[in-house]
Design a protein around this motif. Sequence first.
Motif, PDB file in Angstrom:
ATOM      1  N   GLY A 163      18.150  -5.447   4.550  1.00 34.46           N
ATOM      2  CA  GLY A 163      17.772  -4.764   5.797  1.00 34.46           C
ATOM      3  C   GLY A 163      17.638  -3.259   5.651  1.00 34.46           C
ATOM      4  O   GLY A 163      17.675  -2.531   6.628  1.00 34.46           O
ATOM      5  N   GLN A 174      20.061 -12.525  14.278  1.00 31.12           N
ATOM      6  CA  GLN A 174      18.683 -12.375  14.768  1.00 31.12           C
ATOM      7  C   GLN A 174      17.953 -13.715  14.613  1.00 31.12           C
ATOM      8  O   GLN A 174      17.991 -14.327  13.549  1.00 31.12           O
ATOM      9  N   VAL A 191      10.740   2.900   8.741  1.00 26.74           N
ATOM     10  CA  VAL A 191       9.840   2.897   7.598  1.00 26.74           C
ATOM     11  C   VAL A 191      10.557   2.218   6.438  1.00 26.74           C
ATOM     12  O   VAL A 191      11.755   2.432   6.243  1.00 26.74           O
TER      13      VAL A 191
HETATM   14  P1  ATP Z   1      13.446  -8.832  17.595  1.00 26.47           P
HETATM   15  O1  ATP Z   1      12.403  -9.759  18.090  1.00 26.47           O
HETATM   16  O2  ATP Z   1      14.662  -9.585  17.103  1.00 26.47           O
HETATM   17  O3  ATP Z   1      13.804  -7.737  18.551  1.00 26.47           O
HETATM   18  P2  ATP Z   1      12.378  -6.669  15.990  1.00 26.47           P
HETATM   19  O4  ATP Z   1      10.908  -6.643  16.004  1.00 26.47           O
HETATM   20  O5  ATP Z   1      13.133  -5.700  16.822  1.00 26.47           O
HETATM   21  O6  ATP Z   1      12.852  -8.168  16.272  1.00 26.47           O
HETATM   22  P3  ATP Z   1      12.459  -6.622  13.045  1.00 26.47           P
HETATM   23  O7  ATP Z   1      11.144  -6.015  12.758  1.00 26.47           O
HETATM   24  O8  ATP Z   1      12.682  -8.044  12.669  1.00 26.47           O
HETATM   25  O9  ATP Z   1      12.940  -6.412  14.558  1.00 26.47           O
HETATM   26  O10 ATP Z   1      13.555  -5.714  12.339  1.00 26.47           O
HETATM   27  C1  ATP Z   1      14.906  -5.949  12.520  1.00 26.47           C
HETATM   28  C2  ATP Z   1      15.693  -4.916  11.746  1.00 26.47           C
HETATM   29  O11 ATP Z   1      15.385  -5.010  10.364  1.00 26.47           O
HETATM   30  C3  ATP Z   1      15.426  -3.462  12.071  1.00 26.47           C
HETATM   31  O12 ATP Z   1      16.094  -3.021  13.230  1.00 26.47           O
HETATM   32  C4  ATP Z   1      15.963  -2.779  10.823  1.00 26.47           C
HETATM   33  O13 ATP Z   1      17.361  -2.669  10.873  1.00 26.47           O
HETATM   34  C5  ATP Z   1      15.614  -3.771   9.724  1.00 26.47           C
HETATM   35  N1  ATP Z   1      14.428  -3.373   8.908  1.00 26.47           N
HETATM   36  C6  ATP Z   1      14.361  -3.383   7.564  1.00 26.47           C
HETATM   37  N2  ATP Z   1      13.183  -2.963   7.111  1.00 26.47           N
HETATM   38  C7  ATP Z   1      12.446  -2.669   8.157  1.00 26.47           C
HETATM   39  C8  ATP Z   1      11.111  -2.175   8.325  1.00 26.47           C
HETATM   40  N3  ATP Z   1      10.323  -1.906   7.319  1.00 26.47           N
HETATM   41  N4  ATP Z   1      10.658  -2.016   9.573  1.00 26.47           N
HETATM   42  C9  ATP Z   1      11.427  -2.333  10.608  1.00 26.47           C
HETATM   43  N5  ATP Z   1      12.712  -2.786  10.503  1.00 26.47           N
HETATM   44  C10 ATP Z   1      13.218  -2.949   9.302  1.00 26.47           C
END
Ligand code: ATP
Length: 299
Positions: free
Chosen positions: A102, A12, A171
């Motif tokens: 994660g 990522q 969450v």
């Molecule tokens: P991108 O721009 O790469 O698509 P995103 O907004 O989809 O980013 P992030 O919020 O960075 O993603 O989260 C990536 C991953 O981190 C999630 O899919 C999940 O597996 C993990 N994660 C861990 N804790 C959390 C949380 N509190 N909220 C959301 N995702 C979390």
Amino acid sequence: MSDSSRLRIAVQKKGRLSDDSIALLKAIGIKLQIRDRLLIAHSTNQPIDLLLVRDDDIPGLVMDGVVDLGFIGQNELEEKMLERQAAGKKAEYIELRRLDYGGCRLSIAVPNEMDYQGIQSLQGKKVATTYPFLLERFFKEKNINASTVMLTGSVEVAPRAGVADAICDLVSTGATLEANGLQEADEIFVSKAVFIQRAGEMPEAKQALISKMLPRMDGVTQAKESKYIMLHAPKAYLEQVKSLLPGSENPTVLPLSGNDNLVAIHVVSPETLFWETMEKLKALGCSSILVMPIEKMMS
Ligand code: ATP
Ligand code: MG
């Protein structure tokens, strides 16, 4: 630019998984120079290239064989697998390791004012989510006839905006839900980051490199969870002291020069020492109790 003899790893680019994934690669001895805004980063000491992308793209890149390896959250991986299966696309991968970061859960949350009496309360309702396939699978298992509204962001405001009756979102602490007047109602999927490999043949040299990376990863994970404990203990209470130390069947016991009553104990413990245990050790006459982090391990 694209040299097929180099191992390609999707990570990522920016977000909750990127720092830990890159730190893990660095910790296993892969030198990386990551420059902002670039899609690709080359290792300077291994035949490895990183592809820095949005996490949504990682399962597909691995399943299509565009990259050899990837770091991804199980939630995203499972969702994309269901989506690809439904579309008749290739949806195979090999899970190499579950990682210790994660962590989160995909949960259904409902407005505080909703009279929620269990999952049946969602019968006939609209639920907003970024994970429609995981949610629909859950509804199917529970025989709930609800519709899903796909939103890629700001899912938590959907009920207030009148877009849905409830939500299904990731969450970790629950603070975002609380701030939006929602309460967690049902957990539908528990997730952590995983390290995956594409299915199919892998050239020997690449496979050899992967086989070298995995034990190093295990060593890093194990080291993070372990502590090196040192203390001085009265010889007379050696057995009691040992029984208080976690995982110390065979600690190293060394004489202390100039003191016949005390010995030094060194032990690698699979967990930390809690204050309560340290206080008990002290009450037995132990002193100089040190709990130290371990950087690397190989057994
Ligand atoms: P991108 O721009 O790469 O698509 P995103 O907004 O989809 O980013 P992030 O919020 O960075 O993603 O989260 C990536 C991953 O981190 C999630 O899919 C999940 O597996 C993990 N994660 C861990 N804790 C959390 C949380 N509190 N909220 C959301 N995702 C979390
Ligand atoms: Mg994403």
